[in-house]
Scaffold this motif. Structure first.
Motif, PDB file in Angstrom:
ATOM      1  N   ASP A 117     -10.092  14.868  -0.048  1.00 39.34           N
ATOM      2  CA  ASP A 117      -9.445  13.678  -0.603  1.00 39.34           C
ATOM      3  C   ASP A 117      -8.866  12.881   0.554  1.00 39.34           C
ATOM      4  O   ASP A 117      -7.967  13.363   1.266  1.00 39.34           O
ATOM      5  CB  ASP A 117      -8.304  14.066  -1.553  1.00 39.34           C
ATOM      6  N   LEU A 118      -9.345  11.671   0.769  1.00 43.07           N
ATOM      7  CA  LEU A 118      -8.802  10.816   1.822  1.00 43.07           C
ATOM      8  C   LEU A 118      -7.408  10.318   1.432  1.00 43.07           C
ATOM      9  O   LEU A 118      -7.047  10.317   0.253  1.00 43.07           O
ATOM     10  CB  LEU A 118      -9.752   9.636   2.062  1.00 43.07           C
ATOM     11  N   PRO A 119      -6.603   9.878   2.407  1.00 40.43           N
ATOM     12  CA  PRO A 119      -5.264   9.375   2.085  1.00 40.43           C
ATOM     13  C   PRO A 119      -5.312   8.293   1.005  1.00 40.43           C
ATOM     14  O   PRO A 119      -6.232   7.467   0.961  1.00 40.43           O
ATOM     15  CB  PRO A 119      -4.783   8.788   3.418  1.00 40.43           C
ATOM     16  N   GLY A 120      -4.317   8.330   0.129  1.00 34.80           N
ATOM     17  CA  GLY A 120      -4.244   7.349  -0.945  1.00 34.80           C
ATOM     18  C   GLY A 120      -5.086   7.673  -2.150  1.00 34.80           C
ATOM     19  O   GLY A 120      -5.080   6.933  -3.140  1.00 34.80           O
ATOM     20  N   HIS A 121      -5.817   8.779  -2.104  1.00 31.94           N
ATOM     21  CA  HIS A 121      -6.776   9.141  -3.146  1.00 31.94           C
ATOM     22  C   HIS A 121      -6.556  10.581  -3.616  1.00 31.94           C
ATOM     23  O   HIS A 121      -6.243  11.468  -2.818  1.00 31.94           O
ATOM     24  CB  HIS A 121      -8.206   9.035  -2.617  1.00 31.94           C
ATOM     25  N   GLY A 122      -6.797  10.816  -4.903  1.00 31.54           N
ATOM     26  CA  GLY A 122      -6.796  12.171  -5.449  1.00 31.54           C
ATOM     27  C   GLY A 122      -5.537  12.946  -5.086  1.00 31.54           C
ATOM     28  O   GLY A 122      -4.414  12.443  -5.187  1.00 31.54           O
ATOM     29  N   GLY A 123      -5.724  14.176  -4.639  1.00 35.50           N
ATOM     30  CA  GLY A 123      -4.600  15.020  -4.263  1.00 35.50           C
ATOM     31  C   GLY A 123      -3.907  14.598  -2.988  1.00 35.50           C
ATOM     32  O   GLY A 123      -2.859  15.130  -2.646  1.00 35.50           O
ATOM     33  N   SER A 124      -4.480  13.628  -2.263  1.00 36.84           N
ATOM     34  CA  SER A 124      -3.850  13.065  -1.056  1.00 36.84           C
ATOM     35  C   SER A 124      -3.254  11.685  -1.329  1.00 36.84           C
ATOM     36  O   SER A 124      -2.957  10.935  -0.394  1.00 36.84           O
ATOM     37  CB  SER A 124      -4.884  12.945   0.078  1.00 36.84           C
ATOM     38  N   SER A 147     -10.221   3.785 -12.719  1.00 35.98           N
ATOM     39  CA  SER A 147      -8.940   3.307 -13.245  1.00 35.98           C
ATOM     40  C   SER A 147      -7.899   4.409 -13.344  1.00 35.98           C
ATOM     41  O   SER A 147      -6.738   4.139 -13.671  1.00 35.98           O
ATOM     42  CB  SER A 147      -9.144   2.647 -14.611  1.00 35.98           C
ATOM     43  N   ASP A 148      -8.286   5.651 -13.039  1.00 29.89           N
ATOM     44  CA  ASP A 148      -7.326   6.758 -13.011  1.00 29.89           C
ATOM     45  C   ASP A 148      -6.528   6.794 -11.711  1.00 29.89           C
ATOM     46  O   ASP A 148      -5.631   7.621 -11.555  1.00 29.89           O
ATOM     47  CB  ASP A 148      -8.052   8.099 -13.175  1.00 29.89           C
ATOM     48  N   ASN A 149      -6.854   5.914 -10.779  1.00 30.18           N
ATOM     49  CA  ASN A 149      -6.199   5.904  -9.477  1.00 30.18           C
ATOM     50  C   ASN A 149      -4.794   5.298  -9.552  1.00 30.18           C
ATOM     51  O   ASN A 149      -4.378   4.751 -10.571  1.00 30.18           O
ATOM     52  CB  ASN A 149      -7.041   5.095  -8.479  1.00 30.18           C
ATOM     53  N   ASN A 150      -4.095   5.364  -8.419  1.00 28.72           N
ATOM     54  CA  ASN A 150      -2.801   4.711  -8.239  1.00 28.72           C
ATOM     55  C   ASN A 150      -3.041   3.426  -7.444  1.00 28.72           C
ATOM     56  O   ASN A 150      -3.471   3.476  -6.293  1.00 28.72           O
ATOM     57  CB  ASN A 150      -1.856   5.651  -7.480  1.00 28.72           C
ATOM     58  N   GLY A 151      -2.753   2.287  -8.056  1.00 30.79           N
ATOM     59  CA  GLY A 151      -3.051   1.012  -7.420  1.00 30.79           C
ATOM     60  C   GLY A 151      -2.329   0.799  -6.108  1.00 30.79           C
ATOM     61  O   GLY A 151      -2.892   0.263  -5.142  1.00 30.79           O
ATOM     62  N   GLY A 152      -1.063   1.234  -6.033  1.00 29.40           N
ATOM     63  CA  GLY A 152      -0.291   1.045  -4.813  1.00 29.40           C
ATOM     64  C   GLY A 152      -0.824   1.838  -3.642  1.00 29.40           C
ATOM     65  O   GLY A 152      -0.900   1.339  -2.512  1.00 29.40           O
ATOM     66  N   THR A 153      -1.217   3.100  -3.883  1.00 28.79           N
ATOM     67  CA  THR A 153      -1.729   3.914  -2.783  1.00 28.79           C
ATOM     68  C   THR A 153      -3.131   3.460  -2.361  1.00 28.79           C
ATOM     69  O   THR A 153      -3.478   3.530  -1.183  1.00 28.79           O
ATOM     70  CB  THR A 153      -1.731   5.409  -3.135  1.00 28.79           C
TER      71      THR A 153
END
Length: 252
Positions: A46-53, A169-175
């Motif tokens: 998981d790259l930064p800003g994504h998933g468990g990172s 769309s399950d992501n965090n927009g800010g990260t």
């Protein structure tokens, strides 16, 4: 600090396959491909800003690469191939060109080697800033509905677009916004010369309907492979084709 990842160890001795996803993806993105290559241990990052990172923030490529190095060390991965798609491909190319101990080779699918003019960098910086603002302020479903209308995704049909919009769309927009800015193509060096001078094997994959990246592939000193019946996201549109391609590469 290390990146979140899923490890699937296999027989000892063979190099690991370290998979890096594209923007707004996560460690699951490559698994339909990687789980067909069971002779090799696999690490899905998981790259930064994504998933468990998602909560890991970085200021640029240098920090991403340091995190990747420390993550490989934490799993005691001493010999490996980097396999990256789009953003993950750009991270993989940048890391490989800066030097990665234990790197056996590089496989990139639809990754940009870098812009070649300040005008292009300025335009990309403005575009990424615009998207980042939208990711921070708007509903992700609305943003991704427009994101997948970009020319690079022209090969997608309406069903594939809707599927990707729902998934992303399950992501965090800010990260996502923070990572988009930190690893903008505007901030990436042009890697063409370094890739030409490389000492490691380099293979480049692109979908037959991805005209932009097929043209870029022709500029690179790499062995290119065209994936049939696929556009920019070839490993999603034709996973069997990408599996066959990787199997051929890894036998060499």
């Amino acid at each position: 600090m290390n990146l979140h990842a899923q490890a699937k160890p296999a027989q000892p001795g063979a190099p690991w396959l370290v998979f890096l996803h594209g923007f707004s993806g996560d460690c699951r993105e490559w698994q339909a491909v990687g789980e067909q290559l069971t002779a090799f241990s696999r690490l899905y990052v998981d790259l930064p800003g994504h998933g468990g990172s998602a909560e890991i923030r970085v200021s640029g490529f240098a920090q991403v690469i340091e995190l990747l190095r420390s993550t490989l060390i934490s799993y005691n991965i001493l010999n490996y191939w980097l396999v990256g798609y789009s953003l993950g491909g750009r991270v993989a190319m940048t890391a490989a060109c800066q030097g990665m101990t234990g790197l056996c080779g590089l496989v990139v699918e639809g990754g940009h080697p870098g812009l070649q003019s300040e005008a292009a960098r300025d335009a990309r910086r403005r575009s990424d800033a615009h998207w980042a603002q939208r990711f921070r302020q708007e509903a992700l479903r609305d943003v991704f509905s427009d994101w997948y209308q970009q020319p690079v995704f022209a090969s997608l049909n309406a069903g594939h677009r809707a599927e990707l919009v729902a998934l992303r769309s399950d992501n965090n927009g800010g990260t996502l916004a923070a990572m988009l800015e930190a690893t903008s193509l505007a901030a990436q060096p042009d890697l063409r010369a370094a890739l030409t001078a490389r000492t490691f094997p380099f293979y480049y994959l692109c979908g037959e309907r991805d005209s932009k990246f097929r043209a870029l592939a022709a500029e690179l000193a790499a062995e290119s492979h065209v994936i049939r019946n696929a556009g920019h996201n070839a490993h999603r549109e034709n996973p069997a084709g990408v599996v066959a391609c990787l199997a051929q590469i890894l036998r060499l």
